[in-house]
Design an enzyme around this catalytic site. Sequence first.
Site, PDB file in Angstrom:
ATOM      1  N   LYS A   9       0.823  -1.204   0.000  1.00  0.00           N
ATOM      2  CA  LYS A   9       0.000   0.000   0.000  1.00  0.00           C
ATOM      3  C   LYS A   9       0.867   1.269   0.000  1.00  0.00           C
ATOM      4  CE  LYS A   9      -3.758  -2.417   2.437  1.00  0.00           C
ATOM      5  NZ  LYS A   9      -4.829  -2.284   3.456  1.00  0.00           N
ATOM      6  N   TYR A  49     -12.141  -2.820  -3.556  1.00  0.00           N
ATOM      7  CA  TYR A  49     -12.705  -2.805  -2.199  1.00  0.00           C
ATOM      8  C   TYR A  49     -14.231  -2.701  -2.200  1.00  0.00           C
ATOM      9  CZ  TYR A  49      -8.195  -2.624   0.269  1.00  0.00           C
ATOM     10  OH  TYR A  49      -6.965  -2.926   0.805  1.00  0.00           O
ATOM     11  N   PHE A  57     -15.278   3.067   7.306  1.00  0.00           N
ATOM     12  CA  PHE A  57     -13.884   3.332   6.937  1.00  0.00           C
ATOM     13  C   PHE A  57     -13.658   3.379   5.424  1.00  0.00           C
ATOM     14  CE2 PHE A  57     -14.218  -1.302   7.588  1.00  0.00           C
ATOM     15  CZ  PHE A  57     -13.681  -1.795   6.406  1.00  0.00           C
ATOM     16  N   ARG A  85      -1.591 -14.428   4.495  1.00  0.00           N
ATOM     17  CA  ARG A  85      -2.446 -13.763   5.502  1.00  0.00           C
ATOM     18  C   ARG A  85      -1.792 -13.879   6.888  1.00  0.00           C
ATOM     19  NH1 ARG A  85      -6.691 -10.328   4.164  1.00  0.00           N
ATOM     20  NH2 ARG A  85      -7.562 -10.828   6.195  1.00  0.00           N
ATOM     21  N   THR A  91      -5.535  -7.075  11.001  1.00  0.00           N
ATOM     22  CA  THR A  91      -5.736  -5.846  10.229  1.00  0.00           C
ATOM     23  C   THR A  91      -5.162  -4.613  10.931  1.00  0.00           C
ATOM     24  OG1 THR A  91      -7.748  -6.803   9.289  1.00  0.00           O
ATOM     25  CG2 THR A  91      -7.500  -4.408   9.121  1.00  0.00           C
ATOM     26  N   ARG A 102       2.482  -6.554   9.791  1.00  0.00           N
ATOM     27  CA  ARG A 102       1.747  -5.441  10.402  1.00  0.00           C
ATOM     28  C   ARG A 102       2.137  -5.265  11.865  1.00  0.00           C
ATOM     29  NH1 ARG A 102      -4.018  -7.219   7.691  1.00  0.00           N
ATOM     30  NH2 ARG A 102      -3.878  -6.016   5.759  1.00  0.00           N
ATOM     31  N   ASN A 112      -1.933  -0.109   7.018  1.00  0.00           N
ATOM     32  CA  ASN A 112      -1.401  -1.375   7.516  1.00  0.00           C
ATOM     33  C   ASN A 112      -0.539  -2.086   6.477  1.00  0.00           C
ATOM     34  OD1 ASN A 112      -3.379  -2.145   5.786  1.00  0.00           O
ATOM     35  ND2 ASN A 112      -4.661  -3.175   7.293  1.00  0.00           N
ATOM     36  N   HIS A 115      -1.974  -5.374   1.469  1.00  0.00           N
ATOM     37  CA  HIS A 115      -3.227  -6.106   1.256  1.00  0.00           C
ATOM     38  C   HIS A 115      -2.883  -7.504   0.782  1.00  0.00           C
ATOM     39  CE1 HIS A 115      -7.074  -7.425  -0.366  1.00  0.00           C
ATOM     40  NE2 HIS A 115      -6.368  -7.865  -1.394  1.00  0.00           N
ATOM     41  N   GLU A 126      -9.086 -10.986  -7.726  1.00  0.00           N
ATOM     42  CA  GLU A 126      -8.142  -9.878  -7.548  1.00  0.00           C
ATOM     43  C   GLU A 126      -6.967  -9.980  -8.521  1.00  0.00           C
ATOM     44  OE1 GLU A 126      -9.167  -9.120  -2.824  1.00  0.00           O
ATOM     45  OE2 GLU A 126      -7.176  -9.835  -3.365  1.00  0.00           O
TER      46      GLU A 126
HETATM   47  P1  GDP Z   1      -7.691  -6.911   5.673  1.00  0.00           P
HETATM   48  O1  GDP Z   1      -8.297  -8.028   4.859  1.00  0.00           O
HETATM   49  O2  GDP Z   1      -6.966  -7.397   6.890  1.00  0.00           O
HETATM   50  O3  GDP Z   1      -6.826  -5.984   4.847  1.00  0.00           O
HETATM   51  O4  GDP Z   1      -8.895  -6.028   6.250  1.00  0.00           O
HETATM   52  P2  GDP Z   1     -10.355  -5.707   5.642  1.00  0.00           P
HETATM   53  O5  GDP Z   1     -10.589  -6.433   4.347  1.00  0.00           O
HETATM   54  O6  GDP Z   1     -11.329  -5.923   6.737  1.00  0.00           O
HETATM   55  O7  GDP Z   1     -10.278  -4.138   5.369  1.00  0.00           O
HETATM   56  C1  GDP Z   1      -9.669  -3.620   4.219  1.00  0.00           C
HETATM   57  C2  GDP Z   1      -8.772  -2.480   4.630  1.00  0.00           C
HETATM   58  O8  GDP Z   1      -9.558  -1.406   5.142  1.00  0.00           O
HETATM   59  C3  GDP Z   1      -7.799  -2.786   5.778  1.00  0.00           C
HETATM   60  O9  GDP Z   1      -6.645  -3.449   5.339  1.00  0.00           O
HETATM   61  C4  GDP Z   1      -7.518  -1.395   6.318  1.00  0.00           C
HETATM   62  O10 GDP Z   1      -6.600  -0.699   5.473  1.00  0.00           O
HETATM   63  C5  GDP Z   1      -8.886  -0.748   6.210  1.00  0.00           C
HETATM   64  N1  GDP Z   1      -9.683  -0.951   7.422  1.00  0.00           N
HETATM   65  C6  GDP Z   1     -10.308  -2.083   7.818  1.00  0.00           C
HETATM   66  N2  GDP Z   1     -10.991  -1.904   8.969  1.00  0.00           N
HETATM   67  C7  GDP Z   1     -10.814  -0.621   9.307  1.00  0.00           C
HETATM   68  C8  GDP Z   1     -11.287   0.178  10.392  1.00  0.00           C
HETATM   69  O11 GDP Z   1     -12.014  -0.273  11.274  1.00  0.00           O
HETATM   70  N3  GDP Z   1     -10.895   1.495  10.403  1.00  0.00           N
HETATM   71  C9  GDP Z   1     -10.086   1.996   9.426  1.00  0.00           C
HETATM   72  N4  GDP Z   1      -9.741   3.278   9.496  1.00  0.00           N
HETATM   73  N5  GDP Z   1      -9.635   1.285   8.391  1.00  0.00           N
HETATM   74  C10 GDP Z   1      -9.992  -0.016   8.322  1.00  0.00           C
HETATM   75 MG    MG Z   2      -9.677  -7.953   3.276  1.00  0.00          MG
END
Ligand code: GDP
Ligand code: MG
Length: 153
Positions: A9, A49, A57, A85, A91, A102, A112, A115, A126
């Site tokens: 990212k 996304y 968010f 993962r 996350t 992370r 973080n 992805h 993807e």
């Molecule tokens: P990942 O699969 O671990 O990357 O997490 P998710 O698919 O749930 O979310 C996608 C991305 O959105 C995350 O990697 C973060 O960059 C962001 N994100 C997820 N949850 C939150 C949150 O609760 N707050 C904020 N600010 N960003 C979030």
């Molecule tokens: Mg995800």
Amino acid sequence: MERTLIILKPDTLHRNLVGRILTRFEDKGLRITALRMQWSSREQVERHYEVHRGKPFYDGLVEFMTAGPVILAVLEGPQAITVVRNLLGATDGRKAAPGTIRGDFGLDQRMNLVHASDGPETAKTEIELFFRPDEIVTYERATDRWVARPDGK
Ligand code: GDP
Ligand code: MG
């Protein structure tokens, strides 16, 4: 053998961590089969996304993912989706276990660093979203037989 998509990212690039983070995946034994740098368009990030559209968010996430260039890669290896993962950790960087990417580099929920696809279906979608088939290179490394046994048993 499985393939998964990773995105380093914009925070990874702004923090000069590209080499160190790619190294984590190489160190694990995963094979890079596609690699590209780009500054993603809003449309591409929104498609990627889509599942998060409407969440609190979401807008901030799209903003962040278009705030600088990213590195896209396809990684290959046995159970690569789960393995990657696990290398990323939770996350939220504040909660991610030390030793994970992370956990070691992150202190934020949004920023973080990486992805990674979360399952076989998303990995396929993807990879197709970001790479043409001819951009994915099939090859074997001399070290592969010292990394993992083909039957995995
Ligand atoms: P990942 O699969 O671990 O990357 O997490 P998710 O698919 O749930 O979310 C996608 C991305 O959105 C995350 O990697 C973060 O960059 C962001 N994100 C997820 N949850 C939150 C949150 O609760 N707050 C904020 N600010 N960003 C979030
Ligand atoms: Mg995800």
